[in-house]
Design a protein around this motif. Structure first.
Motif, PDB file in Angstrom:
ATOM      1  N   THR A 509       0.705  -1.319   0.022  1.00  0.00           N
ATOM      2  CA  THR A 509      -0.025   0.065   0.047  1.00  0.00           C
ATOM      3  C   THR A 509       0.785   1.177  -0.004  1.00  0.00           C
ATOM      4  O   THR A 509       1.910   1.241   0.741  1.00  0.00           O
ATOM      5  CB  THR A 509      -1.167  -0.007   1.263  1.00  0.00           C
ATOM      6  OG1 THR A 509      -0.243  -0.056   2.634  1.00  0.00           O
ATOM      7  CG2 THR A 509      -1.807  -1.037   1.268  1.00  0.00           C
ATOM      8  N   THR A 510       0.579   2.015  -0.739  1.00  0.00           N
ATOM      9  CA  THR A 510       1.201   3.367  -1.093  1.00  0.00           C
ATOM     10  C   THR A 510       0.569   4.549  -0.280  1.00  0.00           C
ATOM     11  O   THR A 510      -0.828   4.699  -0.587  1.00  0.00           O
ATOM     12  CB  THR A 510       1.589   3.736  -2.392  1.00  0.00           C
ATOM     13  OG1 THR A 510       2.230   2.709  -2.831  1.00  0.00           O
ATOM     14  CG2 THR A 510       2.230   5.014  -2.587  1.00  0.00           C
ATOM     15  N   THR A 511       1.074   5.282   0.626  1.00  0.00           N
ATOM     16  CA  THR A 511       0.237   6.602   1.246  1.00  0.00           C
ATOM     17  C   THR A 511       1.139   7.892   1.062  1.00  0.00           C
ATOM     18  O   THR A 511       2.386   7.826   0.951  1.00  0.00           O
ATOM     19  CB  THR A 511       0.211   6.213   2.680  1.00  0.00           C
ATOM     20  OG1 THR A 511      -0.487   5.125   3.034  1.00  0.00           O
ATOM     21  CG2 THR A 511      -0.575   7.275   3.393  1.00  0.00           C
ATOM     22  N   ALA A 513       1.100  11.864   2.072  1.00  0.00           N
ATOM     23  CA  ALA A 513       0.864  12.972   3.066  1.00  0.00           C
ATOM     24  C   ALA A 513       0.115  13.983   2.419  1.00  0.00           C
ATOM     25  O   ALA A 513       0.418  14.371   1.139  1.00  0.00           O
ATOM     26  CB  ALA A 513       1.823  13.535   3.921  1.00  0.00           C
ATOM     27  N   GLU A 514      -0.832  14.573   3.026  1.00  0.00           N
ATOM     28  CA  GLU A 514      -1.542  15.860   2.112  1.00  0.00           C
ATOM     29  C   GLU A 514      -0.475  16.939   2.054  1.00  0.00           C
ATOM     30  O   GLU A 514       0.283  17.316   3.017  1.00  0.00           O
ATOM     31  CB  GLU A 514      -2.654  16.430   3.317  1.00  0.00           C
ATOM     32  CG  GLU A 514      -3.571  17.253   2.694  1.00  0.00           C
ATOM     33  CD  GLU A 514      -4.545  17.661   3.490  1.00  0.00           C
ATOM     34  OE1 GLU A 514      -5.359  18.708   3.434  1.00  0.00           O
ATOM     35  OE2 GLU A 514      -5.077  17.104   4.605  1.00  0.00           O
ATOM     36  N   VAL A 528       6.062  10.216   1.230  1.00  0.00           N
ATOM     37  CA  VAL A 528       5.467   8.935   0.794  1.00  0.00           C
ATOM     38  C   VAL A 528       5.751   7.884   1.646  1.00  0.00           C
ATOM     39  O   VAL A 528       7.096   7.958   2.000  1.00  0.00           O
ATOM     40  CB  VAL A 528       5.625   8.635  -1.016  1.00  0.00           C
ATOM     41  CG1 VAL A 528       5.182   7.568  -1.303  1.00  0.00           C
ATOM     42  CG2 VAL A 528       5.583   9.790  -1.813  1.00  0.00           C
ATOM     43  N   SER A 529       5.097   7.088   1.942  1.00  0.00           N
ATOM     44  CA  SER A 529       5.328   5.802   2.656  1.00  0.00           C
ATOM     45  C   SER A 529       4.911   4.708   2.108  1.00  0.00           C
ATOM     46  O   SER A 529       3.677   4.736   1.586  1.00  0.00           O
ATOM     47  CB  SER A 529       5.073   5.913   4.217  1.00  0.00           C
ATOM     48  OG  SER A 529       3.659   6.081   4.466  1.00  0.00           O
ATOM     49  N   THR A 580      10.014   5.048   3.535  1.00  0.00           N
ATOM     50  CA  THR A 580       9.421   6.495   3.071  1.00  0.00           C
ATOM     51  C   THR A 580      10.308   7.144   1.996  1.00  0.00           C
ATOM     52  O   THR A 580      11.739   6.591   1.973  1.00  0.00           O
ATOM     53  CB  THR A 580       9.357   7.243   4.371  1.00  0.00           C
ATOM     54  OG1 THR A 580      10.804   7.544   4.703  1.00  0.00           O
ATOM     55  CG2 THR A 580       8.804   6.759   5.500  1.00  0.00           C
ATOM     56  N   SER A 609       2.010  -0.535  -5.992  1.00  0.00           N
ATOM     57  CA  SER A 609       0.701  -0.110  -5.547  1.00  0.00           C
ATOM     58  C   SER A 609       0.941   1.491  -5.855  1.00  0.00           C
ATOM     59  O   SER A 609       1.928   1.882  -6.288  1.00  0.00           O
ATOM     60  CB  SER A 609       0.482  -0.100  -4.258  1.00  0.00           C
ATOM     61  OG  SER A 609       1.622   0.231  -3.132  1.00  0.00           O
ATOM     62  N   ALA A 611      -1.293   5.783  -5.192  1.00  0.00           N
ATOM     63  CA  ALA A 611      -2.116   6.516  -4.397  1.00  0.00           C
ATOM     64  C   ALA A 611      -2.043   7.709  -5.246  1.00  0.00           C
ATOM     65  O   ALA A 611      -1.298   8.206  -6.235  1.00  0.00           O
ATOM     66  CB  ALA A 611      -1.700   6.921  -3.203  1.00  0.00           C
TER      67      ALA A 611
END
Length: 901
Positions: A509-511, A513-514, A528-529, A580, A609, A611
């Motif tokens: 999963t890729t996340t 930050a806003e 990114v993490s 990260t 993955s 986002a």
């Protein structure tokens, strides 16, 4: 004509006896019970012999052996062994091998070991190095290995002789190291020699006669010993480890035991030709680089085999960059993962080491392999570090420019598929590899030891399996735990690579930050993490040699994340060890921005993955135009100007020149950029981008082409007169404009023949002409060929080659000179070694008292035979004059001749 070199002791007995060494030393590593391994089904199956021999077919009796294993068998294996010397490039091998196979199978022989002295399958022939391209040091080094095989093993025989002549030497023979005849070593039981051609075996009668000869040889013994690759690896790995580290308590006992072969030993050694053939095959291929000589390879070989068994891998292919498995020292020319170390020999640049075998291998088949050691390009890409690469001449051709290849340390595990592409569709034949990926963008290769691997789970302070470390102090205990943790990480990393090879992938999963408010022209950072469920290898945050308390963690996904604006990639970064990455975006124009962040995955073990991220940027529109000159010259530089909307402030970035983009501040509506003097010659497409300010949004110019012309060069040449036998040296200097040192080659043409020299770092080249030039005046044409940035240049010169002096003139009668009898004598004109023998005329003047006699002779190949006139008794003085020729000046010597009655 093929002949049987020894008649058989007996014929037709077929049962092959398998000889195996079963004794093992007690090691400190424990063996635990495990479930039955899965049926090996993963990876490629390559029948090398079927592929490379036209008429052989599948499942032959042949097995290749490296030169290390060949010598191991000759030295250690008891019983009778069948050997076939040859390779696919040899027409005789192609013509005979299928017949040998047919007879061997008919007799029930399960294994015939195939060795080729051509280590590269071509010119690197330890029995004939005339085509190797190596200099004297290289030829001597490799020649000594071939000599040792013959002297120490193959020629310890009463009858059979190996002479390094492929046309007559044995190529099929039965060998027994313990066999004696009348107290004399007689190791070759039976042999067949003499090269065959396809024409020799193109009728049934010829085939039948030849196969009878083969049967005579193979039927000369009643049973054969075999030695598996596992037996060889086990013996040599344990022997070398025990020889270097005899104390089991501190350094571990034997590494490989019979238990490692219970479910089938999966590691198979390869020759260089086999490796190159393998890498051209489709499918997934696991590779282990390293050899039995290497303590770092010995540290991991047990776990590599265990992982292959656990995941059902059929074969892990093992190749040793040390062709004789002797080491990697700088003087070991058999270690191809080192520089070519070329020297000039007879006016030709020749390599000491065939490093092209390594360089061509890595750059052709493994271009995306990661290494700890860096090439110059790696240093440029990472912005730091030092260069430690392999310098080699592509294809071994020393007329080509040196290239660099990344230096893979051993032992090293990687997986390969020639058709593999990464998540962006780019070729990536190295699918995955076991290596530490550092936060600075570089890598650390897992160079560890067997005792740290065997003791990787021991408690801090445990004094066993400590190597040379002393854990009684705090720093010593910390050092030991850092080493053990580094080893544990290495083994977990290898396990991860094999898990990917088995396609047991983890989802990721890729996340992102806003992103906060972005002003026009701003360069926001995306944080990114990436996480992967179930992915939890052990990692150490210490260096292997750290003496501070151990800090460890659970591994996070590694690899790259990329940012896309639609289909265009606008940024990329490598994940740190904590999973990260931060990606700085380019200056943003006004409006809404919608981006996709994609994690590109790791090989086949962690899936990609992605986002999405969106943010708004506001600002007034702007325009940017770019003005470039008609052309500039390499070495002189120049300038280009960008004009921006009136009132705009801030800076403009210029892209299109080599290196990082240039930035210039706007003054009175324009930004001026200096084109570096070092800009390569050629056409460069430039684009200027205004990055925006508080009022105006970013804008970009249309592309403008800047032409950088090549610099002019001045060529100067001098050459001193010389004599026949002394090589004239043309000393050249090529000068460019200030700051430009030309590189490339200078060609000197004399008498229709050209000679080439390479410019050094100061733009100089000394070109030696042959010492054998015929004496006369020569007009020389000297041409500098130019390079990518400097134009060619030429000049002329003259050199006079004078006649050489002969070393001596002597006269010697062939027998005692008797009065009044004609006698034959020899005149010898001695010339310098390596030059043409003297020719021409000699004149001999004999005097005694008032008597004078003369005789003239013709010199051929340095000698003249003359018939002396009849002389009276007494001592005559003789003046012997060589009258010279086109190459040599004349010379006179005096001697005495005694005439007896």
């Amino acid at each position: 004509m093929t002949t049987s070199l020894r008649r058989p002791v007996r014929r037709g007995l077929a049962a092959a006896a398998v000889g195996a060494l079963t004794a093992s030393l007690l090691g400190l590593a424990t063996t635990t019970a495990h479930a039955a391994a899965p049926v090996p089904s993963l990876g490629v199956t390559v029948d090398y012999f079927d592929d490379v021999y036209d008429d052989l077919g599948a499942n032959s009796v042949f097995e290749t052996v490296t030169i290390e294993r060949f010598e191991y068998l000759l030295k250690n294996q008891t019983g009778n062994i069948a050997f076939f010397i040859g390779d696919p490039s040899d027409p005789s091998s192609q013509a005979t091998i299928a017949h040998v196979n047919r007879v061997a199978k008919a007799q029930g022989i399960s294994k015939v070991y195939n060795f080729t002295p051509k280590l590269d399958g071509d010119t690197l022939n330890v029995w004939d190095l005339s085509r190797s391209g190596l200099n004297e040091a290289g030829r001597t080094f490799y020649g000594n290995v071939g000599n040792r095989l013959i002297t120490d093993y193959l020629n310890k025989d009463a009858q059979t002789s190996f002479t390094k002549n492929a046309a007559s030497d044995p190529y099929l023979f039965v060998y027994n190291k313990d066999r004696v005849d009348g107290g004399v070593e007689d190791r070759i039981v039976a042999a067949l020699g003499g090269a065959k051609t396809a024409a020799d075996l193109d009728t049934p009668t010829e085939v039948a006669a030849y196969e009878d000869q083969v049967e005579d040889v193979l039927g000369s013994v009643s049973s054969y010993a075999t030695n598996t690759n596992f037996q060889f690896q086990k013996d040599e790995v344990n022997r070398r480890h025990s020889a270097s580290y005899p104390t089991a308590e501190t350094h571990g006992g034997q590494i490989l035991t019979d238990a490692d072969g219970t479910d089938g030993f999966r590691i198979q050694t390869l020759t260089y030709p086999e490796l190159i053939h393998l890498l051209g095959k489709p499918g997934d291929i696991p590779l282990l680089f390293g050899g039995t000589w290497c303590h770092n390879t010995r540290a991991i070989i047990k776990d590599v085999n265990a992982d292959a068994q656990q995941y059902g891998v059929k074969t892990v292919y093992n190749f040793d960059f040390s062709l004789f498995s002797t080491g990697n020292g700088g003087s070991d020319l058999g270690h191809i993962r080192d520089n070519a170390a070329a020297t000039t020999e007879d006016g030709t640049l020749k390599a000491s080491r065939p490093s092209h075998l390594y360089g061509d291998l890595v750059n052709t088949y493994l271009p995306n392999a990661s290494t700890q050691y860096r090439t110059a390009q790696d240093v440029a890409d990472l912005g730091g570090g030092s260069v430690n690469a392999v310098s080699y001449y592509p294809g071994g051709d020393t007329t080509k420019e040196l290239r660099q290849a990344r230096k893979i340390q051993v032992g090293h595990v990687l997986t390969y598929n020639k058709d593999h592409v990464d998540a962006l569709g780019n070729p990536a034949p190295v699918v995955d590899q076991a290596i530490r990926r550092n936060d600075d963008g570089g890598h650390t290769e897992h160079m560890t030891e067997w005792w740290y691997v065997a003791g990787r789970d021991l408690e801090k302070g445990d004094p066993t399996l400590r190597g040379a470390l002393n854990p009684t102090s705090e720093t010593g205990a910390n050092s030991l735990q850092s080493q053990r943790a580094f080893a544990k990480e290495a083994i977990d990393e290898i396990h991860t690579v094999f898990r990917g090879f088995a396609k047991q992938a983890h989802a990721s999963t890729t996340t992102v930050a806003e992103v906060g408010p972005v002003s026009v022209g701003g360069t926001p950072t995306l944080d990114v993490s990436v996480a992967a469920a179930g992915y939890a290898p052990f990692i150490s945050l210490n260096s292997a040699n750290a003496n501070t308390p151990l800090v460890s963690d659970t591994g996070k996904p590694s690899g790259f994340v990329a940012v896309f604006d639609g289909g265009q990639k606008v940024g990329q970064a490598r994940l740190k060890r904590n999973g990260t990455a931060s990606i700085v975006l380019p200056a943003q124009p006004a409006g809404e921005t919608d981006l996709t962040v994609r994690y590109l995955g790791r090989g086949d073990v962690i899936e990609p993955s992605q986002a999405s991220v969106s943010f708004a940027v506001a600002g007034d529109p702007s325009t940017t135009t770019l003005s470039v000159p008609a052309s500039v010259t390499h070495g002189a530089g120049g300038s280009v100007t960008a004009t921006v909307t009136e009132g705009a402030t801030g800076s403009v970035r210029l892209t299109g020149l080599p290196g990082e983009p240039l930035t210039a501040v706007i003054e009175d509506g324009t930004a001026t950029f200096t084109v570096p003097a070092t800009t390569p010659a050629g056409r460069h497409s430039l684009v200027a981008r205004y990055t925006g300010d508080d009022k105006y949004g970013a804008s970009e110019s249309e592309a403008a082409e800047l032409v950088v012309a090549k610099a002019n060069a001045t060529l100067k040449a001098t050459v001193a007169a010389t004599r026949y036998g002394t090589a004239p040296v043309v000393r050249t200097t090529v000068t460019g404009p200030a700051g430009v040192t030309p590189s490339g080659t200078v060609t000197v043409t004399a008498g229709g023949t050209s000679y080439v020299g390479r410019l050094d770092a100061a733009g100089r080249a000394n070109v030696s002409l042959p010492r054998t030039l015929t004496p006369k005046a020569y007009a020389l044409t000297i041409v500098y060929g130019g390079n990518a940035n400097v134009r060619a240049a030429s000049t002329t010169a003259r050199v006079t080659v004078a006649k050489a002096a002969v070393r001596g003139v002597s006269l010697k009668p062939r027998k005692t000179v008797r009065a009044k009898k004609a006698t034959v004598a020899t005149v010898t004109v001695t010339t310098p070694s390596g030059l043409a023998k003297a020719s021409g005329k000699v004149r001999i003047v004999l005097k005694r008292g008032s008597s004078t006699k003369a005789v003239v002779g013709t010199v051929r190949s340095g000698k003249a035979t003359v018939r002396l006139p009849k002389l009276t008794k007494g001592t005559w003085s003789a003046k012997v004059s060589y009258l010279g020729n086109t190459a040599y000046a004349g010379k006179t010597a005096s001697t005495k001749i005694k005439v007896k009655g």
